[in-house]
Design an enzyme around this catalytic site. Structure first.
Site, short mmCIF file in Angstrom:
data_model
loop_
_atom_site.label_atom_id
_atom_site.label_comp_id
_atom_site.label_asym_id
_atom_site.label_seq_id
_atom_site.Cartn_x
_atom_site.Cartn_y
_atom_site.Cartn_z
N ASP A 182 23.57 -31.70 20.97
CA ASP A 182 24.50 -30.47 20.10
C ASP A 182 25.60 -30.27 21.31
O ASP A 182 25.69 -29.16 21.71
CB ASP A 182 23.48 -29.33 20.02
CG ASP A 182 24.19 -28.19 19.21
OD1 ASP A 182 25.13 -28.75 18.41
OD2 ASP A 182 23.63 -27.22 19.25
N LYS A 222 18.04 -16.17 29.00
CA LYS A 222 17.92 -16.56 27.87
C LYS A 222 16.76 -16.16 27.23
O LYS A 222 15.68 -16.51 27.62
CB LYS A 222 18.17 -18.17 27.62
CG LYS A 222 18.04 -18.37 26.07
CD LYS A 222 18.39 -19.76 25.81
CE LYS A 222 19.86 -20.06 25.44
NZ LYS A 222 20.13 -21.30 24.98
N GLY A 236 22.84 -18.47 21.43
CA GLY A 236 22.93 -19.85 21.46
C GLY A 236 21.71 -20.36 20.65
O GLY A 236 20.93 -19.72 19.99
N GLY A 237 21.40 -21.82 20.49
CA GLY A 237 20.44 -22.37 20.02
C GLY A 237 19.14 -21.71 20.55
O GLY A 237 19.45 -21.69 21.95
N GLY A 253 17.98 -18.94 21.42
CA GLY A 253 17.75 -17.37 21.75
C GLY A 253 19.20 -16.87 22.13
O GLY A 253 20.17 -17.49 22.32
N SER A 254 19.05 -15.55 22.49
CA SER A 254 20.13 -14.94 22.94
C SER A 254 20.18 -15.06 24.40
O SER A 254 19.19 -14.62 24.89
CB SER A 254 19.98 -13.55 22.42
OG SER A 254 19.85 -13.35 21.17
N VAL A 255 21.53 -14.83 24.74
CA VAL A 255 21.75 -14.84 26.31
C VAL A 255 22.35 -13.47 26.88
O VAL A 255 23.25 -13.05 26.08
CB VAL A 255 22.61 -15.94 26.60
CG1 VAL A 255 22.69 -16.37 28.08
CG2 VAL A 255 22.20 -17.34 26.16
N LEU A 264 25.70 -12.05 26.17
CA LEU A 264 26.82 -12.90 26.22
C LEU A 264 26.83 -13.89 25.16
O LEU A 264 27.98 -14.17 24.85
CB LEU A 264 26.54 -13.94 27.59
CG LEU A 264 26.55 -13.27 28.88
CD1 LEU A 264 25.72 -14.29 30.10
CD2 LEU A 264 27.53 -12.92 29.48
N GLY A 265 25.96 -14.09 24.63
CA GLY A 265 25.97 -14.93 23.10
C GLY A 265 24.89 -15.03 22.73
O GLY A 265 23.57 -14.62 23.00
#
Ligand code: NAG
Ligand code: NAG
Ligand code: NAG
Ligand code: NAG
Ligand code: NAG
Ligand code: NAG
Ligand code: NAG
Ligand code: NAG
Length: 635
Positions: A433, A336, A317-318, A320-322, A314-315
């Site tokens: 953030d 995540k 992010g801060g 880690g990857s999701v 999905l993306g």
């Protein structure tokens, strides 16, 4: 920033070695800048430029601003690995601003140097502030002539070396070795480097026969010691830089394996025994978590995400990857994968997860649990089908889905979520953030804030890489960027920027450079605000969907939140109140930061600091003086 975090976190894993470099000396100048605000901005910009180059080259110079110019120079000593250089820079970046508003300051750490000045000091080799620091220990070096000869040799070797660096050792007696290194900043020319090193060597020689001496000059650094200081800080020594990085990574992986092994052994042991040997009850706690609804099995999550397949990603992010996943019972979740394998702090991490999972609000993404028993740490969140706000807001086609009503609900809901984090949650959380990509949207476009809580866990006590701070440029409050001061009002600032993005449908620029040039979204908004033409900036897609009064009120609240002075920014609960009330007198916003650098005093005119009533026709003089605006009304 993400890969950097990875390196950093991997690095942290190697355990023993992650102490901050020692600060040797900080020299703050005595002259003070006359325009602190503009100077601060240029300072931040220069530091950011240096950061980019010091990461790649171990050295960086920068200049920022046409007036109130700030020059900066940063140099890592060549014996530092690339990762240690970044850490050293981060540490100096956090400490050096304590000298502001002095116009010229420098800091020497055990491994790097950083200086800013209002003048171009990049070629300065020596000055009146040059000094030396002598070690104080009972060890004395019997043969000082060996050290003198060693220092002479490394000076010549450094001058002979294109990176102005040399390190060598010599044995003084059968059981005593002396180590020496010399480093000039890369910006010097050969004669400047020679002058500097000769002066430093001459000064540091006065330390003899002490076992350690450091020469700290404007353009170079020289040290001798009976400690092998330059060996302990480097990685495998020698080899290409990529070889060194590989060595660091391999070392980290090896360390990780050991840590994981120990952790598993420890958990098994804990699991197999009674709690009788728990001194603090944390073992008990872990067991209770492992058996609780918060614990997910790694294999289940791996299967749910189709082995973390790219399609399900999905993306990024801060932290880690999701990935999207579907649990055996059909529930959709977001998983995540943490960059950091947190086994090192496994009990604190559990603790944090269980705390965060209790922080529940309709506008916060729900943390369902975590997995810690597998090869990597995973967090499980509720899945939101409409991804994040930025995907809609900054896409010319998809933004049509966000009509006025939805946008207002997003603005209000996000404020409520942050207000809850700040006040109502069991643990007070400063998000750090807030930005469009951290506002997720459910099937009915209701906002839910993601990525809260972990910042608290990961950031505590660590100076951050990148700018030395956690957060995203463009959304970060000025006091946080410059001085590292963190309060709830930093979130209020980020929220203000987000509100202005939502109402205009435009993205605030992420770089300091563009915002100092006056091209940022907020400078544009402020310009229109002072010219009373704000309504022109309303997202064209919203035209006709709301009254001018409604739109101006949102602009006004955004501006109030994004004020330069954190004391003037409203608390988030107050923002919620402002948004909900039909008619309320709002205080006048003062000028946001990062604008009008070139003509700062031209635009801040004066006026009464009273209230500004919303009527679309109100054209009363509402010019603002930053200094005279009174306190926010009501608390
Ligand atoms: C401090 O300011 C004075 C007066 O402007 C100037 O002569 C002097 O060089 C400055 N010192 C430094 C270190 O910049
Ligand atoms: C960074 O280094 C590159 C290459 O050495 C150079 O072209 C660039 O101007 C440098 N940038 C800064 C900000 O120092
Ligand atoms: C600083 O001065 C040196 C030499 O005078 C020059 O080469 C360099 O370009 C200057 N740097 C800046 C940023 O003006
Ligand atoms: C080296 O730099 C110094 C200081 O900027 C300058 O005075 C000197 O002329 C330079 N020497 C050479 C050979 O370029
Ligand atoms: C030298 O170090 C000793 C112990 O390490 C300390 O007691 C003493 O005060 C130090 N002396 C100076 C002059 O710093
Ligand atoms: C310095 O270099 C000279 C010549 O290469 C060598 O004879 C001497 O042993 C060196 N001194 C030290 C302390 O390494
Ligand atoms: C400097 O380098 C040259 C060639 O690279 C070498 O001949 C010379 O001996 C070196 N001098 C010193 C002092 O290391
Ligand atoms: C450094 O050396 C210079 C002369 O070479 C001397 O005037 C100065 O006092 C020395 N400073 C220290 C801290 O030793």
């Amino acid at each position: 920033m993400a890969p950097l975090l990875l390196v950093f976190l991997l690095f942290s894993l190697s355990g023993a070695d992650n102490t901050s470099p020692e600060i040797l000396l900080t020299l703050c100048g005595s002259n003070k800048t006359s325009n602190a605000q503009a100077f601060d901005i240029n300072f931040v910009n220069s530091m950011e430029l240096i950061y980019q180059n010091i990461t790649d080259h171990g050295y960086g110079v920068a200049v920022s601003g046409t007036s109130d110019t700030v020059f900066g120079i940063g140099q890592c000593f060549n014996y530092l690995s690339s990762v240690n250089c970044q850490l050293c820079y981060a540490e100096s970046r956090v400490k050096l601003p304590h000298c502001l508003p002095a116009t010229d300051s420098r800091i020497y750490l055990d491994g790097c140097f950083l200086r800013y000045s209002d003048r171009n000091v990049s070629t300065q080799s020596t000055d009146l502030k040059d000094t030396s620091i002598c070690g104080n220990s009972s060890t004395v070096i019997p043969s000082t002539s060996t050290v003198t000869s060693l220092l002479k040799n490394i000076t010549e070797a450094a001058l002979n070396n294109s990176n102005y660096y040399a390190a060598a050792s010599a044995s003084v007696s059968s059981d005593l070795t002396v180590y020496g290194m010399a480093q000039c900043w890369k910006s010097l020319n050969l004669s400047g480097c020679r002058d500097c090193l000769e002066k430093a060597v001459s000064n540091v020689s006065h330390c003899l026969p002490a076992s350690d001496g450091k020469g700290l000059n404007a353009g170079c650094f020289v040290r001798y010691s009976t400690e092998p200081f330059y060996l302990s800080s480097s990685s495998s020594g020698g080899g290409s830089s990529s070889g060194r990085i590989l060595a660091v990574v391999l070392g980290c992986v090896a360390a990780a394996v050991v840590v994981i092994g120990v952790a598993i052994w420890w958990m098994r042991r804990r699991g197999a025994h009674d709690s009788s040997d728990d001194e603090d009850g944390s073992g008990e706690f872990i067991r209770s978590i492992a058996g609780s609804h918060l614990s997910f099995k790694y294999e289940v999550l791996s299967k749910a995400t189709d082995n973390f397949s790219q399609i399900n990603k999905l993306g990024h992010g801060g932290y880690g990857s999701v990935y999207k996943g579907v649990l055996p019972d059909g529930r959709e979740v977001a998983v995540k994968r943490l960059f950091l394998n947190t086994r090192q702090w496994v009990d604190q991490f559990f603790n944090e997860v269980s705390l965060i999972s209790q922080v529940q609000h309709k506008n916060l993404v729900k943390l369902l649990g975590c997995s810690v028993e597998g090869p990597e740490s995973l967090l499980v969140y509720e899945y939101l089908c409409n991804t994040s706000l930025d995907k809609f807001l900054f896409d010319s086609f998809k933004k049509t889905a966000l009509d006025w009503e939805r946008r207002f609900d997003i603005i209000l809901g996000t404020a409520e979520g942050i207000a809850y984090l700040h006040t109502a949650a069991q643990v007070r959380i400063i998000h750090r953030d807030i930005k469009a990509s951290n506002v997720l949207l459910d099937e009915r476009f209701r906002p839910k804030i993601a990525d809260f809580g972990l910042a608290r866990y990961f950031a505590e006590g660590q100076s951050h890489l990148s700018t030395g701070l956690a957060g995203t440029f463009g959304y970060m409050a000025p006091e946080y960027i410059v001085h590292g001061q963190l309060s709830e009002k930093a979130d209020t600032y980020s929220y203000g920027i987000l509100v202005l993005e939502i109402i205009t449908g435009r993205k605030n620029q992420n770089s300091v450079a563009t915002s100092t040039d006056g091209h940022s979204l907020i400078s544009l908004i402020w310009k229109h605000y002072t010219e009373k033409t704000l309504i022109e900036l309303l997202d064209p897609n919203l035209q006709g969907q709301c009254s001018e009064e409604q739109a101006l009120k949102i602009f006004h609240i955004g501006l109030l939140c994004a004020q330069a002075s954190s004391g003037l920014r409203p608390h988030m609960w107050k923002v919620v109140e402002m948004l909900m009330s039909k008619s309320q007198d709002l205080p006048l916003p003062t000028q946001p930061p990062f604008i009008n650098i070139k003509g700062a005093d031209v635009c801040s005119s004066s006026g009464s600091g009273s209230s500004y009533k919303y009527t679309s026709s109100s054209k009363s003089g509402h010019s603002v003086n930053q200094m005279s605006v009174s306190q926010m009304q009501g608390r």
